[in-house]
Design a protein around this motif. Structure first.
Motif, mmCIF file in Angstrom:
data_model
loop_
_atom_site.group_PDB
_atom_site.id
_atom_site.type_symbol
_atom_site.label_atom_id
_atom_site.label_comp_id
_atom_site.label_asym_id
_atom_site.label_seq_id
_atom_site.Cartn_x
_atom_site.Cartn_y
_atom_site.Cartn_z
ATOM 1 N N PRO A 159 0.904 -1.207 0.026
ATOM 2 C CA PRO A 159 0.097 0.119 -0.104
ATOM 3 C C PRO A 159 0.967 1.189 -0.089
ATOM 4 N N VAL A 160 0.413 2.260 -0.782
ATOM 5 C CA VAL A 160 1.103 3.469 -1.133
ATOM 6 C C VAL A 160 0.552 4.280 0.003
ATOM 7 N N ALA A 161 1.120 5.391 0.835
ATOM 8 C CA ALA A 161 0.904 6.286 1.840
ATOM 9 C C ALA A 161 0.372 7.126 1.151
ATOM 10 N N SER A 162 -0.803 7.833 1.786
ATOM 11 C CA SER A 162 -1.636 8.800 1.276
ATOM 12 C C SER A 162 -0.817 10.190 1.296
ATOM 13 N N GLU A 163 -1.004 11.042 0.386
ATOM 14 C CA GLU A 163 -0.207 12.290 0.351
ATOM 15 C C GLU A 163 -1.285 13.414 0.309
ATOM 16 N N SER A 164 -2.410 13.061 0.541
ATOM 17 C CA SER A 164 -3.775 14.070 0.319
ATOM 18 C C SER A 164 -3.529 15.165 1.509
ATOM 19 N N GLU A 165 -3.510 16.457 1.062
ATOM 20 C CA GLU A 165 -3.105 17.648 1.803
ATOM 21 C C GLU A 165 -4.271 18.308 2.435
ATOM 22 N N SER A 166 -5.341 17.740 1.933
ATOM 23 C CA SER A 166 -6.878 18.389 2.486
ATOM 24 C C SER A 166 -7.697 17.457 3.372
ATOM 25 N N GLU A 167 -7.677 17.446 4.758
ATOM 26 C CA GLU A 167 -8.345 16.497 5.536
ATOM 27 C C GLU A 167 -9.134 17.670 6.275
ATOM 28 N N SER A 168 -10.400 17.562 6.353
ATOM 29 C CA SER A 168 -11.235 18.010 6.938
ATOM 30 C C SER A 168 -11.159 17.652 8.458
ATOM 31 N N GLU A 169 -11.586 18.523 9.588
ATOM 32 C CA GLU A 169 -11.642 18.136 10.865
ATOM 33 C C GLU A 169 -12.438 16.668 11.080
ATOM 34 N N SER A 170 -13.393 16.516 10.255
ATOM 35 C CA SER A 170 -14.045 15.147 10.565
ATOM 36 C C SER A 170 -13.552 14.004 9.937
ATOM 37 N N ASP A 171 -12.370 14.255 8.781
ATOM 38 C CA ASP A 171 -11.837 13.118 8.222
ATOM 39 C C ASP A 171 -10.560 12.922 8.685
ATOM 40 N N CYS A 172 -10.360 12.305 9.795
ATOM 41 C CA CYS A 172 -9.095 12.027 10.231
ATOM 42 C C CYS A 172 -8.771 10.776 9.742
ATOM 43 N N ARG A 173 -8.039 10.386 8.787
ATOM 44 C CA ARG A 173 -7.543 8.953 8.205
ATOM 45 C C ARG A 173 -6.515 8.459 8.958
ATOM 46 N N CYS A 174 -6.939 7.654 9.581
ATOM 47 C CA CYS A 174 -5.590 6.595 10.326
ATOM 48 C C CYS A 174 -5.068 5.309 9.720
ATOM 49 N N HIS A 175 -3.900 4.923 9.340
ATOM 50 C CA HIS A 175 -3.384 3.754 8.908
ATOM 51 C C HIS A 175 -3.872 2.636 9.625
ATOM 52 N N PRO A 176 -4.353 1.415 9.141
ATOM 53 C CA PRO A 176 -4.579 0.294 10.167
ATOM 54 C C PRO A 176 -3.368 -0.286 10.282
ATOM 55 N N THR A 177 -3.074 -1.207 11.459
ATOM 56 C CA THR A 177 -1.873 -1.936 12.012
ATOM 57 C C THR A 177 -2.158 -3.429 11.647
ATOM 58 N N GLY A 178 -1.343 -4.063 11.773
ATOM 59 C CA GLY A 178 -1.163 -5.531 11.691
ATOM 60 C C GLY A 178 -1.485 -5.842 12.936
ATOM 61 N N PRO A 179 -2.032 -7.448 12.944
ATOM 62 C CA PRO A 179 -1.925 -7.816 14.402
ATOM 63 C C PRO A 179 -0.799 -7.674 15.170
ATOM 64 N N GLU A 180 -1.051 -7.486 16.567
ATOM 65 C CA GLU A 180 -0.150 -7.291 17.632
ATOM 66 C C GLU A 180 1.069 -8.492 17.388
ATOM 67 N N GLY A 181 2.386 -7.666 17.571
ATOM 68 C CA GLY A 181 3.292 -8.781 17.417
ATOM 69 C C GLY A 181 3.900 -9.071 15.944
ATOM 70 N N GLU A 182 3.115 -8.809 15.055
ATOM 71 C CA GLU A 182 3.422 -9.055 13.594
ATOM 72 C C GLU A 182 4.751 -8.288 13.068
ATOM 73 N N GLY A 183 4.382 -7.120 13.408
ATOM 74 C CA GLY A 183 5.638 -6.138 12.799
ATOM 75 C C GLY A 183 6.239 -5.304 13.931
ATOM 76 N N ALA A 184 7.512 -4.892 13.683
ATOM 77 C CA ALA A 184 8.165 -4.041 14.567
ATOM 78 C C ALA A 184 7.301 -2.877 15.072
ATOM 79 N N ARG A 185 7.814 -2.419 16.139
ATOM 80 C CA ARG A 185 7.324 -1.158 16.705
ATOM 81 C C ARG A 185 7.978 -0.042 16.191
ATOM 82 N N MET A 186 7.746 1.031 15.478
ATOM 83 C CA MET A 186 8.246 1.979 14.888
ATOM 84 C C MET A 186 8.622 3.216 15.596
ATOM 85 N N ALA A 187 9.847 3.909 15.324
ATOM 86 C CA ALA A 187 9.927 5.057 15.992
ATOM 87 C C ALA A 187 10.656 6.042 14.947
#
Length: 171
Positions: A1-29
């Motif tokens: 999946p390609v990350a969204s580069e949309s520049e116009s998010e309205s206050e009611s349109d907070c798009r969050c990325h889904p995460t995989g199941p717990e423990g499946e991927g690395a925790r990123m900083a």
């Protein structure tokens, strides 16, 4: 999946990325380094692309950027980090002045690494650290990136500090 580069998010349109199941991927900083008004503006797209639950994001604003923290707090990025963190942990500071091509460019990275290791609220909450410029354009959303560095991922033994592909002298 390609990350969204949309520049116009309205206050009611907070798009969050889904995460995989717990423990499946690395925790990123992530560290985002901002040098001026342009990179502060550009960093909004980057923030939107990497924010997700269990992601830690540190932002360093160059001290040569006048009134950096105040300008950040009033910027679209600053407002969005409060309004729509998507479960990510976000921390901002303005401590160092970087000069292009000089050692001082490492200071924000060293600050972020020290904070991630020594701050009891952050220590142990991440597996992989990635430093980015505010004008970077990620191509993967958080879950696929975490999977690459996770237990079964091809990058599981690499990071941006102590890997065979990065000559730091820390191995």
């Amino acid at each position: 999946p390609v990350a969204s580069e949309s520049e116009s998010e309205s206050e009611s349109d907070c798009r969050c990325h889904p995460t995989g199941p717990e423990g499946e991927g690395a925790r990123m900083a992530y560290l985002i380094v901002v040098h001026d008004e342009r990179t502060l503006s550009d960093a909004l797209s980057l923030y939107r692309a990497i924010r997700a639950p269990s992601v830690t994001i540190l932002l360093h604003l160059d001290t040569k950027f006048p009134d950096a923290l105040s300008r950040f707090r009033l910027s679209p990025l600053g407002l969005e980090t409060v309004r729509c963190p998507c479960g990510s942990s976000f921390h901002a500071a303005s401590l160092h002045a970087s000069a292009w091509g000089e050692w001082s460019m490492n200071l924000p990275t060293l600050w972020a690494m020290e904070r991630l290791v020594r701050d009891p609220t952050l220590s142990g909450t991440w597996d992989v650290f990635v430093n980015l410029s505010g004008d970077a354009r990620p191509v993967l959303a958080p879950a696929p990136t975490a999977a690459l560095f996770g237990p079964g991922g091809p990058l599981r033994d690499l990071n941006f500090v102590t890997s065979r592909s990065t000559e730091t002298g820390l191995l």
